[in-house]
Design a protein around this motif. Structure first.
Motif, PDB file in Angstrom:
ATOM      1  N   ARG A  71       0.826  -1.214   0.000  1.00 38.00           N
ATOM      2  CA  ARG A  71       0.000   0.000   0.000  1.00 38.00           C
ATOM      3  C   ARG A  71       0.856   1.258   0.000  1.00 38.00           C
ATOM      4  O   ARG A  71       0.436   2.300  -0.472  1.00 38.00           O
ATOM      5  CB  ARG A  71      -0.897   0.024   1.237  1.00 38.00           C
ATOM      6  CG  ARG A  71      -2.167  -0.736   1.054  1.00 38.00           C
ATOM      7  CD  ARG A  71      -3.056  -0.507   2.250  1.00 38.00           C
ATOM      8  NE  ARG A  71      -4.118  -1.489   2.286  1.00 38.00           N
ATOM      9  CZ  ARG A  71      -4.612  -2.025   3.381  1.00 38.00           C
ATOM     10  NH1 ARG A  71      -4.136  -1.667   4.542  1.00 38.00           N
ATOM     11  NH2 ARG A  71      -5.574  -2.906   3.330  1.00 38.00           N
ATOM     12  N   GLN A  87       4.185   3.320  -6.530  1.00 37.76           N
ATOM     13  CA  GLN A  87       3.392   2.947  -7.719  1.00 37.76           C
ATOM     14  C   GLN A  87       1.912   2.794  -7.388  1.00 37.76           C
ATOM     15  O   GLN A  87       1.059   2.898  -8.251  1.00 37.76           O
ATOM     16  CB  GLN A  87       3.888   1.619  -8.311  1.00 37.76           C
ATOM     17  CG  GLN A  87       5.244   1.699  -8.956  1.00 37.76           C
ATOM     18  CD  GLN A  87       6.342   1.372  -7.950  1.00 37.76           C
ATOM     19  OE1 GLN A  87       6.160   1.534  -6.738  1.00 37.76           O
ATOM     20  NE2 GLN A  87       7.488   0.953  -8.441  1.00 37.76           N
ATOM     21  N   LEU A  88       1.604   2.503  -6.104  1.00 38.48           N
ATOM     22  CA  LEU A  88       0.204   2.282  -5.712  1.00 38.48           C
ATOM     23  C   LEU A  88      -0.341   3.452  -4.896  1.00 38.48           C
ATOM     24  O   LEU A  88      -1.450   3.410  -4.397  1.00 38.48           O
ATOM     25  CB  LEU A  88       0.079   1.002  -4.887  1.00 38.48           C
ATOM     26  CG  LEU A  88       0.443  -0.295  -5.599  1.00 38.48           C
ATOM     27  CD1 LEU A  88       0.231  -1.478  -4.673  1.00 38.48           C
ATOM     28  CD2 LEU A  88      -0.367  -0.487  -6.857  1.00 38.48           C
ATOM     29  N   TYR A  95      -1.493   6.356  -5.591  1.00 38.26           N
ATOM     30  CA  TYR A  95      -2.675   7.114  -6.017  1.00 38.26           C
ATOM     31  C   TYR A  95      -3.752   6.205  -6.604  1.00 38.26           C
ATOM     32  O   TYR A  95      -4.490   6.577  -7.481  1.00 38.26           O
ATOM     33  CB  TYR A  95      -2.265   8.184  -7.053  1.00 38.26           C
ATOM     34  CG  TYR A  95      -1.267   9.149  -6.506  1.00 38.26           C
ATOM     35  CD1 TYR A  95       0.069   9.023  -6.840  1.00 38.26           C
ATOM     36  CD2 TYR A  95      -1.658  10.151  -5.621  1.00 38.26           C
ATOM     37  CE1 TYR A  95       1.008   9.888  -6.314  1.00 38.26           C
ATOM     38  CE2 TYR A  95      -0.722  11.012  -5.084  1.00 38.26           C
ATOM     39  CZ  TYR A  95       0.606  10.886  -5.422  1.00 38.26           C
ATOM     40  OH  TYR A  95       1.524  11.737  -4.885  1.00 38.26           O
ATOM     41  N   ARG A  96      -3.775   4.993  -6.118  1.00 37.44           N
ATOM     42  CA  ARG A  96      -4.767   4.056  -6.659  1.00 37.44           C
ATOM     43  C   ARG A  96      -6.185   4.473  -6.238  1.00 37.44           C
ATOM     44  O   ARG A  96      -6.367   5.234  -5.289  1.00 37.44           O
ATOM     45  CB  ARG A  96      -4.452   2.635  -6.200  1.00 37.44           C
ATOM     46  CG  ARG A  96      -4.732   2.373  -4.755  1.00 37.44           C
ATOM     47  CD  ARG A  96      -4.422   0.934  -4.432  1.00 37.44           C
ATOM     48  NE  ARG A  96      -5.082   0.570  -3.201  1.00 37.44           N
ATOM     49  CZ  ARG A  96      -4.625   0.891  -2.002  1.00 37.44           C
ATOM     50  NH1 ARG A  96      -3.527   1.620  -1.878  1.00 37.44           N
ATOM     51  NH2 ARG A  96      -5.278   0.502  -0.921  1.00 37.44           N
ATOM     52  N   ASP A  97      -7.170   3.877  -6.942  1.00 37.50           N
ATOM     53  CA  ASP A  97      -8.617   4.117  -6.698  1.00 37.50           C
ATOM     54  C   ASP A  97      -8.940   5.594  -6.870  1.00 37.50           C
ATOM     55  O   ASP A  97      -9.224   6.291  -5.931  1.00 37.50           O
ATOM     56  CB  ASP A  97      -9.065   3.617  -5.326  1.00 37.50           C
ATOM     57  CG  ASP A  97      -8.802   2.123  -5.191  1.00 37.50           C
ATOM     58  OD1 ASP A  97      -8.759   1.443  -6.232  1.00 37.50           O
ATOM     59  OD2 ASP A  97      -8.617   1.648  -4.052  1.00 37.50           O
TER      60      ASP A  97
END
Lengths: 223, 49
Positions: free
Chosen positions: A214, A218-219, A221-223
């Motif tokens: 989390r 790379q993750l 700015y997910r969702d």
């Protein structure tokens, strides 16, 4: 590999416990005063022994975490504590049901029962405390200290029947065949504990992997 | 066999196994949730790299 070991231990534990059910119901003699209810003893006593073994291990892993700061020890500590809470709950529930028949009440506030209830609440508190702290290092450190504090209640529970006059019975002289069944049931529960703790340990490590992912950029700015 | 207090003995054994069963169920549910989350993160990471 760890999965395979867990399932093998669980299967062995199940076999031992089912075999013990046969012993408890078909082989063990009746108790003159209590009728069938005394058979709960074969689960009540080993459940407490198993829980104490697990919380003892939890204290050792907590101490090892504080000494090394290796999060694997924290994962081991929470895994065995969670399984310990299952057996603590089982022990106190069975004791209460036995007490309802033998003493005529579900509960008595004597030293043994009260310290045992405190033990259950302490380890439930340990698990709740963990949920309230987000940062893994801080959570592991505070939980380890709490676990070392909580273990102090175990000798109080164990020796309470010697230190104070209690409603709870004193240690009894049991015939060898009863000891045999009690110890075999403890062995079955210990195997089950090892299996459940291994499964829980795997989950804790996977959960830690998820948490570290989390925080990857790379993750971010997910969702 | 002396069958006095059979009902309470039955409640006791049921409660004991029920406690273990409920815990095993929570372990199974939590395991599948973590596995699904891990897969989702890995897939997302693969797409973004």
């Amino acid at each position: 590999m760890r999965d395979k070991s867990a399932y093998t231990l669980a299967a062995l534990g199940a076999i031992v416990l089912v075999r013990n059910l046969y012993l408890i119901f078909m082989v063990m003699p009746d108790e003159a005063a209590q009728g069938m209810i005394y058979r709960l003893l074969y689960f009540h006593v080993p459940a407490w022994w198993t829980a104490f073994l697990a919380v003892g291990l939890s204290a050792i892993f907590s101490g090892l975490y504080l000494a090394t700061r290796n999060l694997r020890y924290d994962a081991l500590a929470v895994s065995v504590t969670e399984v310990a809470l299952v057996f603590l709950t089982m022990g106190i529930t069975l004791g209460s049901i036995w007490g309802r028949i033998t003493w005529g009440v579900w509960w008595a506030w004597d030293a043994r029962l009260t310290s045992a209830l405190i033990c259950v609440l302490l380890y439930a508190g340990y698990l709740m405390l963990r949920r309230s702290i987000e940062e893994p290092g801080q959570r592991a450190r505070i939980s380890a200290v709490f676990s070392l504090f909580a273990i102090l209640d175990v000798p109080i529970v164990w020796f309470s029947i010697r230190w104070w006059r209690t409603q709870h019975p004193q240690p009894m002289q049991l015939p060898p065949e009863m000891w045999h069944t009690l110890l075999w049931n403890w062995f079955g529960m210990a195997l089950l504990t090892a299996a459940l703790a291994l499964i829980r340990f795997d989950q804790e490590e996977a959960q830690r992997k998820v948490q570290s992912m989390r925080h990857l950029p790379q993750l971010a700015y997910r969702d | 066999m002396d069958s006095r207090n059979f009902a309470f003995m039955f409640y006791g054994f049921t409660a004991a196994w029920l406690i273990v069963f409920v815990y095993v169920l929570t372990l199974v549910r939590r395991g599948s949730r973590i596995r699904a989350e891990l897969k989702r993160h890995e897939a997302l990471l693969e797409r973004r790299i």
